[in-house]
Each structure stands twice: as C-alpha cells, then as structure tokens.
Design a protein around this motif. Structure first.
Motif, PDB file in Angstrom:
ATOM      1  N   TYR A 148       7.355  -6.028   9.660  1.00  0.00           N
ATOM      2  CA  TYR A 148       7.423  -5.802  11.101  1.00  0.00           C
ATOM      3  C   TYR A 148       7.343  -4.315  11.394  1.00  0.00           C
ATOM      4  O   TYR A 148       7.714  -3.484  10.574  1.00  0.00           O
ATOM      5  CB  TYR A 148       8.743  -6.358  11.655  1.00  0.00           C
ATOM      6  CG  TYR A 148       8.972  -7.786  11.297  1.00  0.00           C
ATOM      7  CD1 TYR A 148       8.294  -8.802  11.963  1.00  0.00           C
ATOM      8  CD2 TYR A 148       9.837  -8.132  10.272  1.00  0.00           C
ATOM      9  CE1 TYR A 148       8.491 -10.121  11.622  1.00  0.00           C
ATOM     10  CE2 TYR A 148      10.039  -9.452   9.923  1.00  0.00           C
ATOM     11  CZ  TYR A 148       9.367 -10.444  10.606  1.00  0.00           C
ATOM     12  OH  TYR A 148       9.560 -11.753  10.262  1.00  0.00           O
ATOM     13  N   ARG A 149       6.890  -3.985  12.560  1.00  0.00           N
ATOM     14  CA  ARG A 149       6.875  -2.590  13.010  1.00  0.00           C
ATOM     15  C   ARG A 149       8.236  -2.298  13.631  1.00  0.00           C
ATOM     16  O   ARG A 149       8.404  -2.367  14.848  1.00  0.00           O
ATOM     17  CB  ARG A 149       5.750  -2.366  14.006  1.00  0.00           C
ATOM     18  CG  ARG A 149       4.400  -2.469  13.365  1.00  0.00           C
ATOM     19  CD  ARG A 149       3.329  -2.177  14.357  1.00  0.00           C
ATOM     20  NE  ARG A 149       2.039  -2.200  13.694  1.00  0.00           N
ATOM     21  CZ  ARG A 149       0.906  -1.962  14.284  1.00  0.00           C
ATOM     22  NH1 ARG A 149       0.878  -1.686  15.579  1.00  0.00           N
ATOM     23  NH2 ARG A 149      -0.215  -1.988  13.623  1.00  0.00           N
ATOM     24  N   THR A 150       9.183  -1.978  12.800  1.00  0.00           N
ATOM     25  CA  THR A 150      10.566  -1.836  13.257  1.00  0.00           C
ATOM     26  C   THR A 150      10.820  -0.541  14.018  1.00  0.00           C
ATOM     27  O   THR A 150      11.878  -0.367  14.589  1.00  0.00           O
ATOM     28  CB  THR A 150      11.532  -1.920  12.060  1.00  0.00           C
ATOM     29  OG1 THR A 150      11.160  -0.925  11.106  1.00  0.00           O
ATOM     30  CG2 THR A 150      11.481  -3.291  11.425  1.00  0.00           C
ATOM     31  N   ASP A 209       9.067   0.459  16.651  1.00  0.00           N
ATOM     32  CA  ASP A 209       8.465   0.377  17.974  1.00  0.00           C
ATOM     33  C   ASP A 209       9.439   0.626  19.121  1.00  0.00           C
ATOM     34  O   ASP A 209       9.014   0.908  20.232  1.00  0.00           O
ATOM     35  CB  ASP A 209       7.787  -0.984  18.179  1.00  0.00           C
ATOM     36  CG  ASP A 209       6.463  -1.082  17.437  1.00  0.00           C
ATOM     37  OD1 ASP A 209       5.955  -0.048  16.965  1.00  0.00           O
ATOM     38  OD2 ASP A 209       5.939  -2.205  17.339  1.00  0.00           O
ATOM     39  N   TRP A 210      10.723   0.518  18.892  1.00  0.00           N
ATOM     40  CA  TRP A 210      11.690   0.643  19.971  1.00  0.00           C
ATOM     41  C   TRP A 210      12.300   2.037  20.098  1.00  0.00           C
ATOM     42  O   TRP A 210      13.133   2.276  20.953  1.00  0.00           O
ATOM     43  CB  TRP A 210      12.803  -0.383  19.799  1.00  0.00           C
ATOM     44  CG  TRP A 210      13.467  -0.307  18.457  1.00  0.00           C
ATOM     45  CD1 TRP A 210      13.141  -1.035  17.356  1.00  0.00           C
ATOM     46  CD2 TRP A 210      14.541   0.546  18.056  1.00  0.00           C
ATOM     47  NE1 TRP A 210      13.944  -0.679  16.295  1.00  0.00           N
ATOM     48  CE2 TRP A 210      14.818   0.290  16.703  1.00  0.00           C
ATOM     49  CE3 TRP A 210      15.294   1.511  18.706  1.00  0.00           C
ATOM     50  CZ2 TRP A 210      15.811   0.954  15.997  1.00  0.00           C
ATOM     51  CZ3 TRP A 210      16.284   2.176  18.001  1.00  0.00           C
ATOM     52  CH2 TRP A 210      16.539   1.893  16.665  1.00  0.00           C
ATOM     53  N   ARG A 222      10.689  10.742  18.676  1.00  0.00           N
ATOM     54  CA  ARG A 222       9.873  10.739  17.462  1.00  0.00           C
ATOM     55  C   ARG A 222       9.901  12.121  16.826  1.00  0.00           C
ATOM     56  O   ARG A 222       9.956  13.126  17.518  1.00  0.00           O
ATOM     57  CB  ARG A 222       8.445  10.321  17.762  1.00  0.00           C
ATOM     58  CG  ARG A 222       7.688  11.321  18.562  1.00  0.00           C
ATOM     59  CD  ARG A 222       6.223  11.012  18.824  1.00  0.00           C
ATOM     60  NE  ARG A 222       5.849   9.650  18.617  1.00  0.00           N
ATOM     61  CZ  ARG A 222       4.722   9.264  18.036  1.00  0.00           C
ATOM     62  NH1 ARG A 222       3.850  10.151  17.650  1.00  0.00           N
ATOM     63  NH2 ARG A 222       4.436   8.006  17.879  1.00  0.00           N
ATOM     64  N   TYR A 254       5.490   3.652  12.327  1.00  0.00           N
ATOM     65  CA  TYR A 254       5.721   2.216  12.415  1.00  0.00           C
ATOM     66  C   TYR A 254       7.143   1.851  11.980  1.00  0.00           C
ATOM     67  O   TYR A 254       7.663   0.817  12.363  1.00  0.00           O
ATOM     68  CB  TYR A 254       4.734   1.438  11.554  1.00  0.00           C
ATOM     69  CG  TYR A 254       3.340   1.411  12.106  1.00  0.00           C
ATOM     70  CD1 TYR A 254       3.097   1.119  13.447  1.00  0.00           C
ATOM     71  CD2 TYR A 254       2.256   1.677  11.292  1.00  0.00           C
ATOM     72  CE1 TYR A 254       1.813   1.093  13.951  1.00  0.00           C
ATOM     73  CE2 TYR A 254       0.960   1.650  11.789  1.00  0.00           C
ATOM     74  CZ  TYR A 254       0.753   1.361  13.120  1.00  0.00           C
ATOM     75  OH  TYR A 254      -0.520   1.331  13.612  1.00  0.00           O
ATOM     76  N   TYR A 255       7.768   2.699  11.155  1.00  0.00           N
ATOM     77  CA  TYR A 255       9.093   2.390  10.624  1.00  0.00           C
ATOM     78  C   TYR A 255      10.171   3.382  11.038  1.00  0.00           C
ATOM     79  O   TYR A 255      11.344   3.109  10.867  1.00  0.00           O
ATOM     80  CB  TYR A 255       9.027   2.276   9.099  1.00  0.00           C
ATOM     81  CG  TYR A 255       7.994   1.254   8.697  1.00  0.00           C
ATOM     82  CD1 TYR A 255       8.225  -0.096   8.922  1.00  0.00           C
ATOM     83  CD2 TYR A 255       6.780   1.635   8.168  1.00  0.00           C
ATOM     84  CE1 TYR A 255       7.266  -1.040   8.608  1.00  0.00           C
ATOM     85  CE2 TYR A 255       5.818   0.697   7.844  1.00  0.00           C
ATOM     86  CZ  TYR A 255       6.066  -0.633   8.069  1.00  0.00           C
ATOM     87  OH  TYR A 255       5.113  -1.571   7.773  1.00  0.00           O
ATOM     88  N   LYS A 304      12.869   5.144  13.165  1.00  0.00           N
ATOM     89  CA  LYS A 304      13.743   4.665  14.238  1.00  0.00           C
ATOM     90  C   LYS A 304      14.086   5.767  15.232  1.00  0.00           C
ATOM     91  O   LYS A 304      14.762   5.529  16.209  1.00  0.00           O
ATOM     92  CB  LYS A 304      15.043   4.099  13.666  1.00  0.00           C
ATOM     93  CG  LYS A 304      14.875   3.038  12.610  1.00  0.00           C
ATOM     94  CD  LYS A 304      14.255   1.780  13.168  1.00  0.00           C
ATOM     95  CE  LYS A 304      14.291   0.646  12.188  1.00  0.00           C
ATOM     96  NZ  LYS A 304      13.420   0.748  11.050  1.00  0.00           N
ATOM     97  N   GLU A 350       9.645   9.926  23.077  1.00  0.00           N
ATOM     98  CA  GLU A 350       8.553   8.986  22.799  1.00  0.00           C
ATOM     99  C   GLU A 350       7.921   8.581  24.116  1.00  0.00           C
ATOM    100  O   GLU A 350       8.605   8.369  25.103  1.00  0.00           O
ATOM    101  CB  GLU A 350       9.121   7.758  22.062  1.00  0.00           C
ATOM    102  CG  GLU A 350       8.112   6.724  21.712  1.00  0.00           C
ATOM    103  CD  GLU A 350       7.181   7.147  20.601  1.00  0.00           C
ATOM    104  OE1 GLU A 350       6.244   7.900  20.868  1.00  0.00           O
ATOM    105  OE2 GLU A 350       7.404   6.720  19.461  1.00  0.00           O
ATOM    106  N   GLU A 408       5.348   5.834  26.055  1.00  0.00           N
ATOM    107  CA  GLU A 408       4.860   4.459  25.874  1.00  0.00           C
ATOM    108  C   GLU A 408       3.361   4.386  25.962  1.00  0.00           C
ATOM    109  O   GLU A 408       2.697   5.146  26.499  1.00  0.00           O
ATOM    110  CB  GLU A 408       5.485   3.560  26.927  1.00  0.00           C
ATOM    111  CG  GLU A 408       6.980   3.420  26.664  1.00  0.00           C
ATOM    112  CD  GLU A 408       7.570   2.305  27.473  1.00  0.00           C
ATOM    113  OE1 GLU A 408       6.921   1.257  27.636  1.00  0.00           O
ATOM    114  OE2 GLU A 408       8.685   2.479  27.925  1.00  0.00           O
TER     115      GLU A 408
END
Length: 104
Positions: free
Chosen positions: A35-37, A39-40, A44, A80-81, A83, A102, A104
């Motif tokens: 999963y792309r964990t 994304d939330w 960054r 992608y990973y 957090k 980040e 959207e």
C-alpha cells in the motif's frame, strides 16, 4: 522460546524482549509495501544535496526505512512510504533535510 529469525510466534508462545531485534527494527517487509502508506502525510522532506554530506543519518533514523541510497551516494526519501514525521530533518547534522507542507 521463539527465535528472532522466526517470522511469527505461534499463538501459544509468548514473545519476550529477547526475541525482538535490537532497536525494534523490522527486518522483514510486511503488508505496508503493498500500500502507499505515505499518502496521508501533511509534510514532506526535501533534501538539499548541496548541503548533504552523504552521512546516511536520515536513513538510519527514519522509522519507516523510506530513504534509499542513490548511485551518487545521496539518500532520497520514497514519498509513497514517508509518513512526514520529520525525524530525518531533526537528525540531519547539516540541516540538509527540511520539511515542507504537502500539497494535494
């Protein structure tokens, strides 16, 4: 006693602190790679390669292990990973890693 190299303990066995890798490091990838964990995240990391000394502390301290070494020896986060926790930025001795909002 369950050996550290076993992937999972049997339900009737209990793990102790001696069964866990030093530092609590996850040595085997789990389902998170499916999963792309990241994304939330709300922030960054951005790496300034002009300041970077290639020490690798960002990769060592990253709790998600999302920093990968490039062919040039720099470390880049896999978004992608990631957090967005900011530990990499806090640990960088040259302040080569900064956190930005980040989009959207």
């Amino acid at each position: 006693m369950v050996k550290a190299e076993n992937k999972m303990a049997k339900p009737e066995e209990k793990l102790t602190s001696k069964d866990i890798e030093i530092g609590g490091i996850v040595t085997e990838p789990g389902s998170a790679r499916q999963y792309r964990t990241g994304d939330w995240k709300s922030k960054r990391p951005i790496v300034d390669f002009d300041k970077c000394t290639k020490c690798g502390l960002c990769a060592i301290y990253c709790p998600e292990g999302c920093f990968k070494k490039t062919a040039e020896g720099y470390y880049e986060p896999d978004m992608y990973y990631c957090k967005g926790c900011g530990i990499c930025a806090a640990e960088c001795p040259k302040k080569a890693v900064t956190m930005i909002e980040e989009k959207e």
